[in-house]
Design a protein around this motif. Structure first.
Motif, mmCIF file in Angstrom:
data_model
loop_
_atom_site.group_PDB
_atom_site.id
_atom_site.type_symbol
_atom_site.label_atom_id
_atom_site.label_comp_id
_atom_site.label_asym_id
_atom_site.label_seq_id
_atom_site.Cartn_x
_atom_site.Cartn_y
_atom_site.Cartn_z
ATOM 1 N N GLY A 54 -41.622 61.213 -28.327
ATOM 2 C CA GLY A 54 -42.269 61.358 -27.199
ATOM 3 C C GLY A 54 -43.586 60.388 -27.023
ATOM 4 N N ASN A 423 -41.521 57.726 -25.427
ATOM 5 C CA ASN A 423 -42.142 58.038 -23.941
ATOM 6 C C ASN A 423 -41.596 59.896 -23.705
ATOM 7 O OD1 ASN A 423 -43.580 55.054 -22.730
ATOM 8 N ND2 ASN A 423 -40.716 55.007 -23.222
ATOM 9 N N THR A 424 -42.662 60.121 -22.738
ATOM 10 C CA THR A 424 -41.937 61.893 -22.632
ATOM 11 C C THR A 424 -41.799 61.922 -20.767
ATOM 12 O OG1 THR A 424 -43.466 62.537 -24.241
ATOM 13 C CG2 THR A 424 -43.350 64.065 -22.675
ATOM 14 N N ASN A 447 -37.934 59.375 -27.589
ATOM 15 C CA ASN A 447 -38.112 59.939 -25.960
ATOM 16 C C ASN A 447 -37.187 61.229 -25.628
ATOM 17 O OD1 ASN A 447 -38.338 56.648 -24.925
ATOM 18 N ND2 ASN A 447 -36.567 56.757 -24.672
ATOM 19 N N ASN A 485 -33.563 60.693 -29.305
ATOM 20 C CA ASN A 485 -34.347 61.483 -28.104
ATOM 21 C C ASN A 485 -33.711 63.260 -27.938
ATOM 22 O OD1 ASN A 485 -34.867 58.958 -26.595
ATOM 23 N ND2 ASN A 485 -32.635 58.647 -26.620
#
Length: 780
Positions: A54, A423-424, A447, A485
């Motif tokens: 994240g 990414n979050t 993520n 993830n």
């Protein structure tokens, strides 16, 4: 936002596991989860701060349900249309009286905070404005404005702002404020209600605290939009033309353009090409605004469209775009960032209250968005649309989008070698956290995806939506890589399908999904329904390796279409159903099992023909909140006691005379009225409120004109949840309507849950018929 750390190691043991543990007696123990649960919130894994996955964010997040409060805990609840379902962790705290508060204790020094909250809508659907007191160690610092004008959507896609419609959602918003100085760790920061006159309730979800650096100075040799071009940093004047002139000059002269500290009113796109536009930081340099007449024009920084040649070599960094978009109109280009931007970078921007954070229309190549925040959008967070290649979104925090959080859509032109990494993505109110519709050699890795609300899952790979097909080379092809993830409370009920969508799911709606899709080194935690699902056409080439499933509301696997998949070292625990696979296609879906699997396989699988109610878990442990599936559409929103539930709702009558039908009694206009057939008592009106609601007050009106003489109508009020069996809510009595006092009668009720509200009139001293200009219903 700070850049992500380098050198992350891949561990087959999935080092990014969210820390949760069980005591010997079966009690849930939170390890590094949250502060002491003063509000008695159910311990739930947080999507923020998971090591190695994240976005690396600059703030410390605290949930209201674990803070000190004298308010009321709401949730946990994942049912669409319920207020807690859109809160982080599906829990929040409601404050509904002066003096009620939520108090956070800082774990690190901070000079700024943002907080996520919800206020009720108003009766007109335009939202309400209010304020909360901000106190530091018990001392009043300031009053912080809050609003519901950016939330509350109704009806079916693409939704509207009419509270009389069904399906309310998108309840929350965020605001931010500087504290004026740095306060140390241990400081108590309180949000407190001073008055409920502007809003009957304030629901607090969470607060983010951070240490914001000093403003970034002007780069050497840069053009200044204020001192060189006369843009107004107070936001009073429209600066669109002056900032555009600065950007054009920057391109012509090969110089960067600087947005100094200030708020700049921008009412149309700033079009950029071969230029750098840099601010003093997203807390200091703000672009905002919307055309006051043409609402399809609003602030945005756009490259030229591809059919105009596109833009290239653009850098956008260190500023915020805080829009004013309060509705969803898909044809309006009111995104924060748009157009075609090849060989370009967007870095450290804050995008909020626009339609989409960034919607990029290709063909375009080599675009990067990084180190940014995208909040409170009416549609997607980011969409790589139509021929976007070799492009990336990385280290970006996305929360409360109105549609997919991060999406790639290869409509008619292939998307190739794009990446969503580190990414979050939290709380997409509709659809998926992260998705690729078509695309070749796509990477979605490292993520965190959490708290899907409805009609989607956490991670979606699909041949869906227009223009996605192998004939145009836009279908899923090559190798799709989804590695490392973490998915938390992902997937949810689809109110169209009326069954759950998996946390990770695949679709071959347009044509069979026939490619290599590798899901590896991944955790799927506390899924609302199934952990893994396929549907809508054959799905082949799926490979799961080193995947840990812990907690699923229904099944580990939900197989609804033919295909094949291999599983290696895939483990599943805390699956709600005793048979972990639902498969009604039988041998049409071929499962290949290698070593290391446990907990998810059964032969034969179940095929019930019905869908079980989910049993939600937190940290793999069952508990918290209602699990009854919603109706279609779900219509049990948090209620505003000032909202007339009957306005605009369907209504039936026993009769009417001339041009005075029942609809006149729910149109919101006291000057129009319903009149029944004459000399034919009893007569009644029945209004469908859309959902069983605790009605506590009915107001009956006649036209206020003095031509209406005083009269008494004898009437009763009954209610029903099914329009068949009615219960008396108020027995028959006489109610006087007097023009001198507004020609109204107010009837107090006991709050019995009522969907079908009926008023039956048996007499009228002023006319031989039942007459009502308005029938209004309220929860308070």
């Amino acid at each position: 936002m700070t850049a992500p750390p380098n050198g992350r190691s891949l561990r087959r043991t999935l080092a990014a596991t969210v820390s949760m543990a069980l005591a010997a007696a079966g009690t849930l123990v939170a390890v590094a989860l949250a502060p002491e649960a003063h509000a008695a919130g159910v311990p739930a894994p947080s999507p923020v701060g998971i090591s190695g996955r994240g976005a690396t964010v600059p703030f410390k997040e605290q949930e209201a349900e674990y803070a000190t409060t004298n308010g009321t805990l709401v949730g946990p609840d994942r049912l669409y249309g319920h207020l807690p379902s859109e809160a982080s962790g599906r829990q929040a705290v409601t404050l509904d009286a002066p003096g009620e508060y939520v108090e956070f204790t800082l774990t690190a020094p901070a000079n700024a905070m943002s907080f996520r909250y919800s206020l009720p809508d108003n009766a007109a659907g335009t939202g309400r404005d209010a304020s909360l007191d901000l106190k530091i160690d018990g001392n009043q610092l300031k009053s912080v404005p809050v609003t519901s004008k950016y939330g509350w959507y109704y009806g079916g896609y693409p939704f509207n702002n009419n509270p009389g419609d069904s399906n309310p959602h998108h309840f929350y918003d965020e605001t931010r404020t500087l504290l004026g100085s740095t306060v140390p760790a241990g400081t108590k920061v309180r949000l407190q209600v001073s008055s409920t006159s502007a809003s009957p309730t304030f629901t607090i979800d969470l607060a983010d605290f951070e240490q914001v650096g000093v403003p970034i100075g002007k780069p050497s040799g840069a053009l200044d939009v204020v001192s060189d071009f006369g843009a107004d940093p107070t936001g009073a004047a429209d600066s669109t033309a002056k900032i555009q002139a600065a950007v054009d000059a920057g391109k012509a002269q090969g110089r960067a353009v600087y947005l100094p500290q200030g708020t700049f009113q921008v009412r149309d796109h700033i079009v950029v090409d071969q230029v750098t536009l840099a601010g003093a930081g997203p807390w200091y340099s703000v672009l905002t605004g919307r055309d006051p007449v043409n609402r399809a024009k609003a602030v945005g920084v756009y490259g030229k469209y591809a059919n105009q040649g596109g833009s290239k070599n653009v850098t956008l960094k260190d500023f915020a775009i805080l829009g004013d978009i309060r509705e969803r109109v898909d044809d309006d280009q009111v995104n924060a960032i748009g157009g075609a931007l090849s060989n370009s970078t967007v870095d450290n921007v804050w995008l909020q209250h626009t339609k989409c954070g960034a919607w990029l229309d290709g063909p375009m190549d080599n675009f990067t968005l990084k180190n940014s925040r995208i909040l409170d959008q009416t549609a997607d967070g980011v969409n790589f649309h139509m021929g976007v290649t070799n492009s990336t979104v990385t280290n970006t925090f996305v929360r409360n989008t109105g549609d997919d959080g991060l999406a790639m859509w290869a409509e008619n032109i292939p998307n190739v070698k794009n990446k969503f990494t580190y990414n979050t993505v939290i709380l997409p109110i509709l659809a998926n956290n992260i998705v690729t519709y078509g695309g070749k050699d796509i990477t979605i890795s490292d993520n965190v995806m959490a708290d899907t609300v409805t009609n989607g899952g956490g991670l979606h790979v699909a041949n869906r939506y227009p223009g996605v097909n192998s004939g145009q080379g836009t279908a899923v092809s090559g190798t799709t890589t989804a590695a490392r993830n973490t998915l938390i409370r992902a997937g949810n009920n689809d109110y169209n399908w009326q069954f759950g969508v998996g946390a990770v799911w695949f679709s071959g709606l347009n044509e069979a999904l026939d490619a290599t899709v590798n899901i590896t080194d991944t955790e799927i935690l506390d899924s609302s329904y199934a952990a893994i699902m396929n549907i809508e056409g054959e799905t082949k080439g799926l490979h799961f390796e080193n995947v840990r499933i812990d907690g699923a509301g229904t099944y580990a696997l939900q197989i609804q279409a033919p295909g094949n998949a291999s599983f290696t070292n895939v483990t599943a625990t805390h699956i709600a159903q005793s048979n972990p696979i639902h498969n009604c296609v039988g041998s049409g879906f071929v499962i290949t099992r290698a070593s290391g699997n446990s907990g998810w396989y059964a032969d034969p699988p179940t095929c019930t023909g019905t869908w079980p109610d989910p049993k939600w878990t937190n940290g793999g442990v069952p508990g918290g909140g209602a699990t009854t599936p919603p109706t279609d559409p779900p219509t049990d929103p948090p209620t505003d006691p000032t909202l007339n539930l009957a306005k605009g709702r369907p209504v039936t009558e026993t009769s009417h005379t001339d041009v005075y039908p029942a609809t006149k009694a729910v149109d919101g206009d006291a000057n129009t009225y319903w009149e029944s057939a004459n000399n034919a008592f009893p007569q009644s009106l029945t209004v469908d409120l859309g959902a069983a609601t605790a009605v506590k007050r009915v107001i009956l009106k006649l036209p206020p004109a003095t031509a209406w003489a005083t009269r008494t109508q004898t009437l009763s009020v009954v209610g029903s949840t099914d329009n068949s069996t009615f219960t008396t809510l108020k027995p028959s009595a006489g109610y006087t309507f007097n023009p001198s006092s507004g020609n109204t009668a107010t009837i107090s009720l006991g709050g019995t849950a009522t969907r079908y509200l009926r008023v039956t009139v048996t007499g009228n001293t002023g006319w031989p018929a039942a007459q009502l200009s308005e029938l209004e219903a309220y929860t308070g």
